[in-house]
Design an enzyme around this catalytic site. Structure first.
Site, mmCIF file in Angstrom:
data_model
loop_
_atom_site.group_PDB
_atom_site.id
_atom_site.type_symbol
_atom_site.label_atom_id
_atom_site.label_comp_id
_atom_site.label_asym_id
_atom_site.label_seq_id
_atom_site.Cartn_x
_atom_site.Cartn_y
_atom_site.Cartn_z
ATOM 1 N N ASP A 164 34.702 37.114 40.332
ATOM 2 C CA ASP A 164 34.177 37.224 38.965
ATOM 3 C C ASP A 164 33.482 35.931 38.541
ATOM 4 O O ASP A 164 33.849 34.853 39.000
ATOM 5 C CB ASP A 164 35.340 37.553 38.013
ATOM 6 C CG ASP A 164 34.861 38.116 36.692
ATOM 7 O OD1 ASP A 164 33.674 38.472 36.579
ATOM 8 O OD2 ASP A 164 35.686 38.188 35.758
ATOM 9 N N GLY A 165 32.490 36.069 37.677
ATOM 10 C CA GLY A 165 31.858 34.895 37.069
ATOM 11 C C GLY A 165 30.408 34.665 37.454
ATOM 12 O O GLY A 165 29.832 33.633 37.090
ATOM 13 N N ARG A 183 28.293 34.330 34.189
ATOM 14 C CA ARG A 183 28.498 33.058 33.479
ATOM 15 C C ARG A 183 27.920 31.877 34.261
ATOM 16 O O ARG A 183 27.398 30.927 33.683
ATOM 17 C CB ARG A 183 30.000 32.854 33.198
ATOM 18 C CG ARG A 183 30.460 33.591 31.949
ATOM 19 C CD ARG A 183 31.952 33.762 31.907
ATOM 20 N NE ARG A 183 32.380 34.802 32.849
ATOM 21 C CZ ARG A 183 33.631 34.990 33.210
ATOM 22 N NH1 ARG A 183 34.580 34.197 32.735
ATOM 23 N NH2 ARG A 183 33.939 35.963 34.037
ATOM 24 N N ARG A 227 20.832 36.748 35.234
ATOM 25 C CA ARG A 227 22.097 37.193 35.861
ATOM 26 C C ARG A 227 21.896 37.510 37.330
ATOM 27 O O ARG A 227 22.780 37.284 38.157
ATOM 28 C CB ARG A 227 22.610 38.478 35.182
ATOM 29 C CG ARG A 227 23.250 38.276 33.847
ATOM 30 C CD ARG A 227 23.791 39.620 33.337
ATOM 31 N NE ARG A 227 25.041 39.973 33.996
ATOM 32 C CZ ARG A 227 26.231 39.517 33.603
ATOM 33 N NH1 ARG A 227 26.340 38.734 32.568
ATOM 34 N NH2 ARG A 227 27.323 39.878 34.256
ATOM 35 N N GLU A 265 34.216 50.910 36.734
ATOM 36 C CA GLU A 265 33.778 50.611 35.366
ATOM 37 C C GLU A 265 32.438 49.874 35.342
ATOM 38 O O GLU A 265 31.796 49.778 34.292
ATOM 39 C CB GLU A 265 34.835 49.774 34.633
ATOM 40 C CG GLU A 265 36.080 50.565 34.236
ATOM 41 C CD GLU A 265 36.972 50.926 35.419
ATOM 42 O OE1 GLU A 265 37.036 50.144 36.385
ATOM 43 O OE2 GLU A 265 37.580 52.013 35.391
ATOM 44 N N ASN A 266 32.018 49.324 36.479
ATOM 45 C CA ASN A 266 30.753 48.568 36.487
ATOM 46 C C ASN A 266 29.526 49.469 36.271
ATOM 47 O O ASN A 266 28.424 48.974 36.002
ATOM 48 C CB ASN A 266 30.604 47.738 37.769
ATOM 49 C CG ASN A 266 31.505 46.519 37.812
ATOM 50 O OD1 ASN A 266 31.983 46.112 38.876
ATOM 51 N ND2 ASN A 266 31.768 45.911 36.663
ATOM 52 N N TRP A 267 29.707 50.809 36.342
ATOM 53 C CA TRP A 267 28.602 51.721 35.998
ATOM 54 C C TRP A 267 28.215 51.589 34.542
ATOM 55 O O TRP A 267 27.162 52.059 34.123
ATOM 56 C CB TRP A 267 28.994 53.183 36.283
ATOM 57 C CG TRP A 267 29.230 53.485 37.729
ATOM 58 C CD1 TRP A 267 30.442 53.727 38.324
ATOM 59 C CD2 TRP A 267 28.255 53.584 38.774
ATOM 60 N NE1 TRP A 267 30.273 53.964 39.669
ATOM 61 C CE2 TRP A 267 28.939 53.885 39.973
ATOM 62 C CE3 TRP A 267 26.861 53.434 38.815
ATOM 63 C CZ2 TRP A 267 28.289 54.056 41.197
ATOM 64 C CZ3 TRP A 267 26.210 53.595 40.032
ATOM 65 C CH2 TRP A 267 26.929 53.904 41.206
ATOM 66 N N LEU A 312 43.737 42.243 35.911
ATOM 67 C CA LEU A 312 43.497 42.913 37.194
ATOM 68 C C LEU A 312 42.270 43.825 37.174
ATOM 69 O O LEU A 312 41.761 44.194 38.230
ATOM 70 C CB LEU A 312 44.735 43.715 37.623
ATOM 71 C CG LEU A 312 45.980 42.865 37.903
ATOM 72 C CD1 LEU A 312 47.148 43.750 38.327
ATOM 73 C CD2 LEU A 312 45.720 41.815 38.972
ATOM 74 N N SER A 313 41.792 44.200 35.988
ATOM 75 C CA SER A 313 40.577 45.018 35.883
ATOM 76 C C SER A 313 40.558 46.198 36.856
ATOM 77 O O SER A 313 39.568 46.428 37.561
ATOM 78 C CB SER A 313 39.319 44.140 36.068
ATOM 79 O OG SER A 313 39.272 43.126 35.094
ATOM 80 N N GLU A 367 51.514 37.988 45.340
ATOM 81 C CA GLU A 367 51.443 36.740 44.578
ATOM 82 C C GLU A 367 50.053 36.657 43.945
ATOM 83 O O GLU A 367 49.060 37.084 44.549
ATOM 84 C CB GLU A 367 51.666 35.537 45.509
ATOM 85 C CG GLU A 367 53.044 35.500 46.140
ATOM 86 C CD GLU A 367 54.154 35.278 45.117
ATOM 87 O OE1 GLU A 367 53.957 34.483 44.184
ATOM 88 O OE2 GLU A 367 55.220 35.910 45.264
HETATM 89 C C1 IPE Z 1 35.878 42.969 37.980
HETATM 90 O O1 IPE Z 1 35.069 42.135 37.239
HETATM 91 C C2 IPE Z 1 35.041 43.770 38.940
HETATM 92 C C3 IPE Z 1 34.469 43.043 40.056
HETATM 93 C C4 IPE Z 1 34.642 41.759 40.312
HETATM 94 C C5 IPE Z 1 33.657 43.840 40.952
HETATM 95 P P1 IPE Z 1 34.478 42.585 35.810
HETATM 96 O O2 IPE Z 1 33.673 41.436 35.332
HETATM 97 O O3 IPE Z 1 33.804 43.898 35.920
HETATM 98 O O4 IPE Z 1 35.819 42.778 34.949
HETATM 99 P P2 IPE Z 1 36.081 42.685 33.396
HETATM 100 O O5 IPE Z 1 35.102 43.601 32.726
HETATM 101 O O6 IPE Z 1 35.861 41.256 32.991
HETATM 102 O O7 IPE Z 1 37.501 43.093 33.230
HETATM 103 C C1 IPE Z 2 31.184 39.529 39.042
HETATM 104 O O1 IPE Z 2 30.451 38.753 38.147
HETATM 105 C C2 IPE Z 2 30.295 40.473 39.805
HETATM 106 C C3 IPE Z 2 30.499 41.907 39.496
HETATM 107 C C4 IPE Z 2 31.350 42.380 38.636
HETATM 108 C C5 IPE Z 2 29.670 42.838 40.215
HETATM 109 P P1 IPE Z 2 30.130 39.247 36.670
HETATM 110 O O2 IPE Z 2 28.784 39.889 36.662
HETATM 111 O O3 IPE Z 2 31.231 40.065 36.136
HETATM 112 O O4 IPE Z 2 30.051 37.847 35.921
HETATM 113 P P2 IPE Z 2 30.589 37.507 34.457
HETATM 114 O O5 IPE Z 2 31.998 37.943 34.381
HETATM 115 O O6 IPE Z 2 29.716 38.250 33.494
HETATM 116 O O7 IPE Z 2 30.443 36.023 34.364
HETATM 117 MG MG MG Z 3 32.891 39.658 35.062
#
Ligand code: IPE
Ligand code: IPE
Ligand code: MG
Length: 236
Positions: free
Chosen positions: A24-25, A28, A37, A71-73, A191-192, A203
């Site tokens: 994640d991140g 950001r 992005r 949920e990324n959809w 945990l998303s 752990e």
């Molecule tokens: C979790 O990250 C999904 C992946 C890393 C693929 P998200 O950025 O989608 O999760 P939330 O929305 O912050 O919970």
């Molecule tokens: C994780 O990075 C990648 C995926 C979920 C595909 P994000 O796109 O969620 O990055 P942030 O959380 O917005 O920083």
């Molecule tokens: Mg994210």
């Protein structure tokens, strides 16, 4: 009811066999640099490449990577299409190196819902590495734990009684060793919808490092921390 399978580590710690990462991140990371992005996602792929290269040297049996959630959809179409494009390019550019390094690819999640050209590339990559015996890289694509557990439970129900064991036998991870360590980058501590069942006794390790900055050295740090943890599995 039987007790859950005891993963590595045991009461006296030990080496992690199966590590999973919520990568994640990316967004950001890009925002901090006033970049689109999509650039964050590109740099995220480079981090994946480096961590995959490092996994074998760390003696990992399985590295599971959360790449696209159910949920990324909900994200804008343009971002989804950037992510699909990156995935395709990654397979095309890196499959051969992974195959040569004896990596076995596996997918968890319902990737058949992706576009036919993506599905074909993935199926080809799976077939190409199926007989490899080194580290398994399990990529979570269109993956959500609630979806996985629902699918597993309905298969189990069609065969007989639903028990923790019959559900576990139908999870996408059924052929993998138990999850030892779950890492999440970017400072979020949730945990998303990732490996909810498998994480029952894993752990957890959280870091503020944004995914594009994550290296094999960070993975090693997490695994070293894991080795010092005392796992009790409810016993004493
Ligand atoms: C979790 O990250 C999904 C992946 C890393 C693929 P998200 O950025 O989608 O999760 P939330 O929305 O912050 O919970
Ligand atoms: C994780 O990075 C990648 C995926 C979920 C595909 P994000 O796109 O969620 O990055 P942030 O959380 O917005 O920083
Ligand atoms: Mg994210």
């Amino acid at each position: 009811m039987t007790v859950p399978a005891v993963a590595s580590g045991g009461p006296e710690g030990g080496r992690a066999r199966h590590v999973a990462i919520i990568m994640d991140g990316n967004g950001r990371w890009a925002k901090k640099r006033h970049l689109p992005r999509a650039v964050g996602h590109q740099r995220g792929v480079e981090a994946v490449r480096k961590v995959v290269r490092g996994a074998e040297g760390l003696g990992l049996e399985v590295l599971t990577l959360y790449a696209f959630s159910t949920e990324n959809w909900r994200r804008p179409e343009e971002e989804i299409s950037d992510l699909m494009g990156l995935m395709k390019r990654f397979i095309l550019s890196d499959l051969e190196e992974m195959a040569e390094n004896n990596i076995r690819l596996k997918i968890i999640g319902d990737y058949k819902a992706f576009a036919p050209d993506v599905v074909e590339l993935i199926d080809n990559a799976l077939a190409h590495t199926a007989s490899n015996t080194g580290t398994t890289i399990a990529v979570a694509l269109n993956y959500g734990s609630m979806d996985e557990i629902a699918r597993a439970a309905s298969k189990a129900a069609s065969e007989g009684p639903i028990t923790p064991e019959t559900i576990a036998a139908h999870l996408d991870t059924a052929d993998l060793p138990p999850l030892d360590l779950l890492i999440r980058t970017s400072g979020e501590e949730r945990l998303s919808n990732f490996l909810l069942w498998q994480a029952a006794y894993a752990e957890l390790w959280f870091t503020d490092v944004l995914w594009p900055d994550f290296t094999a050295e960070h993975l090693k740090q997490a695994m070293d921390a894991f080795a010092t943890r005392e796992r009790r599995y409810g016993g004493r």
